[in-house]
Scaffold this motif. Structure first.
Motif, PDB file in Angstrom:
ATOM      1  N   SER A  12       0.842  -1.192   0.000  1.00 53.57           N
ATOM      2  CA  SER A  12       0.000   0.000   0.000  1.00 53.57           C
ATOM      3  C   SER A  12       0.879   1.244   0.000  1.00 53.57           C
ATOM      4  O   SER A  12       2.017   1.219   0.433  1.00 53.57           O
ATOM      5  N   THR A  13       0.328   2.307  -0.510  1.00 51.77           N
ATOM      6  CA  THR A  13       1.025   3.592  -0.503  1.00 51.77           C
ATOM      7  C   THR A  13       0.117   4.624   0.141  1.00 51.77           C
ATOM      8  O   THR A  13      -1.094   4.445   0.210  1.00 51.77           O
ATOM      9  N   THR A  14       0.720   5.686   0.587  1.00 51.30           N
ATOM     10  CA  THR A  14      -0.040   6.750   1.225  1.00 51.30           C
ATOM     11  C   THR A  14       0.080   8.005   0.385  1.00 51.30           C
ATOM     12  O   THR A  14       1.166   8.367  -0.028  1.00 51.30           O
ATOM     13  N   THR A  15      -1.032   8.659   0.131  1.00 50.32           N
ATOM     14  CA  THR A  15      -1.000   9.944  -0.548  1.00 50.32           C
ATOM     15  C   THR A  15      -1.211  11.018   0.497  1.00 50.32           C
ATOM     16  O   THR A  15      -1.927  10.822   1.476  1.00 50.32           O
ATOM     17  N   PHE A  16      -0.580  12.147   0.306  1.00 53.13           N
ATOM     18  CA  PHE A  16      -0.667  13.229   1.261  1.00 53.13           C
ATOM     19  C   PHE A  16      -1.524  14.347   0.692  1.00 53.13           C
ATOM     20  O   PHE A  16      -1.312  14.761  -0.442  1.00 53.13           O
ATOM     21  N   PRO A  17      -2.471  14.837   1.463  1.00 54.43           N
ATOM     22  CA  PRO A  17      -3.254  15.986   1.002  1.00 54.43           C
ATOM     23  C   PRO A  17      -2.338  17.183   0.768  1.00 54.43           C
ATOM     24  O   PRO A  17      -1.287  17.288   1.388  1.00 54.43           O
ATOM     25  N   GLU A  18      -2.738  18.061  -0.119  1.00 59.08           N
ATOM     26  CA  GLU A  18      -1.903  19.216  -0.450  1.00 59.08           C
ATOM     27  C   GLU A  18      -1.602  20.068   0.776  1.00 59.08           C
ATOM     28  O   GLU A  18      -0.539  20.658   0.869  1.00 59.08           O
ATOM     29  N   MET A  19      -2.504  20.134   1.719  1.00 56.69           N
ATOM     30  CA  MET A  19      -2.313  20.990   2.883  1.00 56.69           C
ATOM     31  C   MET A  19      -1.793  20.206   4.095  1.00 56.69           C
ATOM     32  O   MET A  19      -1.934  20.628   5.216  1.00 56.69           O
ATOM     33  N   ALA A  20      -1.193  19.061   3.854  1.00 53.05           N
ATOM     34  CA  ALA A  20      -0.697  18.239   4.968  1.00 53.05           C
ATOM     35  C   ALA A  20       0.369  19.005   5.748  1.00 53.05           C
ATOM     36  O   ALA A  20       1.191  19.703   5.181  1.00 53.05           O
ATOM     37  N   GLU A  21       0.308  18.856   7.061  1.00 46.43           N
ATOM     38  CA  GLU A  21       1.290  19.498   7.931  1.00 46.43           C
ATOM     39  C   GLU A  21       2.423  18.528   8.204  1.00 46.43           C
ATOM     40  O   GLU A  21       2.218  17.341   8.372  1.00 46.43           O
ATOM     41  N   LEU A  22       3.631  19.068   8.250  1.00 50.13           N
ATOM     42  CA  LEU A  22       4.767  18.256   8.653  1.00 50.13           C
ATOM     43  C   LEU A  22       4.855  18.301  10.165  1.00 50.13           C
ATOM     44  O   LEU A  22       4.711  19.343  10.783  1.00 50.13           O
ATOM     45  N   ARG A  23       5.078  17.158  10.789  1.00 46.83           N
ATOM     46  CA  ARG A  23       5.211  17.126  12.235  1.00 46.83           C
ATOM     47  C   ARG A  23       6.196  16.022  12.609  1.00 46.83           C
ATOM     48  O   ARG A  23       6.419  15.090  11.855  1.00 46.83           O
ATOM     49  N   ASN A  24       6.738  16.159  13.791  1.00 46.71           N
ATOM     50  CA  ASN A  24       7.689  15.177  14.274  1.00 46.71           C
ATOM     51  C   ASN A  24       6.976  13.920  14.734  1.00 46.71           C
ATOM     52  O   ASN A  24       5.898  13.973  15.296  1.00 46.71           O
ATOM     53  N   VAL A  25       7.615  12.799  14.502  1.00 51.34           N
ATOM     54  CA  VAL A  25       7.127  11.518  14.980  1.00 51.34           C
ATOM     55  C   VAL A  25       8.222  10.915  15.840  1.00 51.34           C
ATOM     56  O   VAL A  25       9.361  10.787  15.415  1.00 51.34           O
ATOM     57  N   GLU A  26       7.862  10.569  17.058  1.00 50.77           N
ATOM     58  CA  GLU A  26       8.821   9.972  17.980  1.00 50.77           C
ATOM     59  C   GLU A  26       8.740   8.456  17.859  1.00 50.77           C
ATOM     60  O   GLU A  26       7.667   7.885  17.730  1.00 50.77           O
ATOM     61  N   LEU A  27       9.903   7.801  17.868  1.00 50.11           N
ATOM     62  CA  LEU A  27       9.960   6.346  17.806  1.00 50.11           C
ATOM     63  C   LEU A  27      10.311   5.799  19.174  1.00 50.11           C
ATOM     64  O   LEU A  27      11.296   6.204  19.782  1.00 50.11           O
ATOM     65  N   LEU A  28       9.498   4.869  19.650  1.00 52.26           N
ATOM     66  CA  LEU A  28       9.763   4.200  20.916  1.00 52.26           C
ATOM     67  C   LEU A  28      10.050   2.737  20.606  1.00 52.26           C
ATOM     68  O   LEU A  28       9.171   2.010  20.158  1.00 52.26           O
ATOM     69  N   HIS A  29      11.305   2.322  20.795  1.00 49.37           N
ATOM     70  CA  HIS A  29      11.727   0.972  20.444  1.00 49.37           C
ATOM     71  C   HIS A  29      11.724   0.096  21.684  1.00 49.37           C
ATOM     72  O   HIS A  29      12.489   0.316  22.611  1.00 49.37           O
ATOM     73  N   ASN A  30      10.870  -0.911  21.698  1.00 45.57           N
ATOM     74  CA  ASN A  30      10.792  -1.861  22.803  1.00 45.57           C
ATOM     75  C   ASN A  30      11.500  -3.137  22.355  1.00 45.57           C
ATOM     76  O   ASN A  30      10.901  -4.021  21.754  1.00 45.57           O
ATOM     77  N   GLN A  31      12.799  -3.231  22.645  1.00 47.06           N
ATOM     78  CA  GLN A  31      13.586  -4.382  22.201  1.00 47.06           C
ATOM     79  C   GLN A  31      13.149  -5.667  22.895  1.00 47.06           C
ATOM     80  O   GLN A  31      13.212  -6.739  22.307  1.00 47.06           O
ATOM     81  N   GLU A  32      12.701  -5.553  24.134  1.00 46.35           N
ATOM     82  CA  GLU A  32      12.283  -6.728  24.893  1.00 46.35           C
ATOM     83  C   GLU A  32      11.102  -7.433  24.225  1.00 46.35           C
ATOM     84  O   GLU A  32      11.059  -8.662  24.157  1.00 46.35           O
ATOM     85  N   GLU A  33      10.141  -6.649  23.714  1.00 49.92           N
ATOM     86  CA  GLU A  33       8.961  -7.222  23.058  1.00 49.92           C
ATOM     87  C   GLU A  33       9.096  -7.265  21.537  1.00 49.92           C
ATOM     88  O   GLU A  33       8.232  -7.806  20.854  1.00 49.92           O
ATOM     89  N   GLY A  34      10.167  -6.662  20.995  1.00 46.87           N
ATOM     90  CA  GLY A  34      10.364  -6.650  19.551  1.00 46.87           C
ATOM     91  C   GLY A  34       9.359  -5.789  18.818  1.00 46.87           C
ATOM     92  O   GLY A  34       8.909  -6.129  17.735  1.00 46.87           O
TER      93      GLY A  34
END
Length: 58
Positions: free
Chosen positions: A2-24
């Motif tokens: 699948s692919t994602t299309t972005f609306p013309e007025m989409a806002e850029l925002r930060n996404v934080e990644l939380l890596h749980n190595q114990e649970e993978g």
């Protein structure tokens, strides 16, 4: 695949990644209202092996 299309007025925002190595698992958290005192309410958790580290493929 699948692919994602972005609306013309989409806002850029930060996404934080939380890596749980114990649970993978990796959780992607988007803070839609960075000025608010309320914790972020938009997130998705996926299996770590379902993701690709693009930096390794440069």
């Amino acid at each position: 695949m699948s692919t994602t299309t972005f609306p013309e007025m989409a806002e850029l925002r930060n996404v934080e990644l939380l890596h749980n190595q114990e649970e993978g698992k990796i959780t992607f958290v988007a803070d839609l209202d960075e000025d608010s005192d309320v914790p972020p309410t938009e997130w998705i958790t996926v299996a770590a092996d379902a993701t690709v580290d693009l930096e390794q493929h440069r």
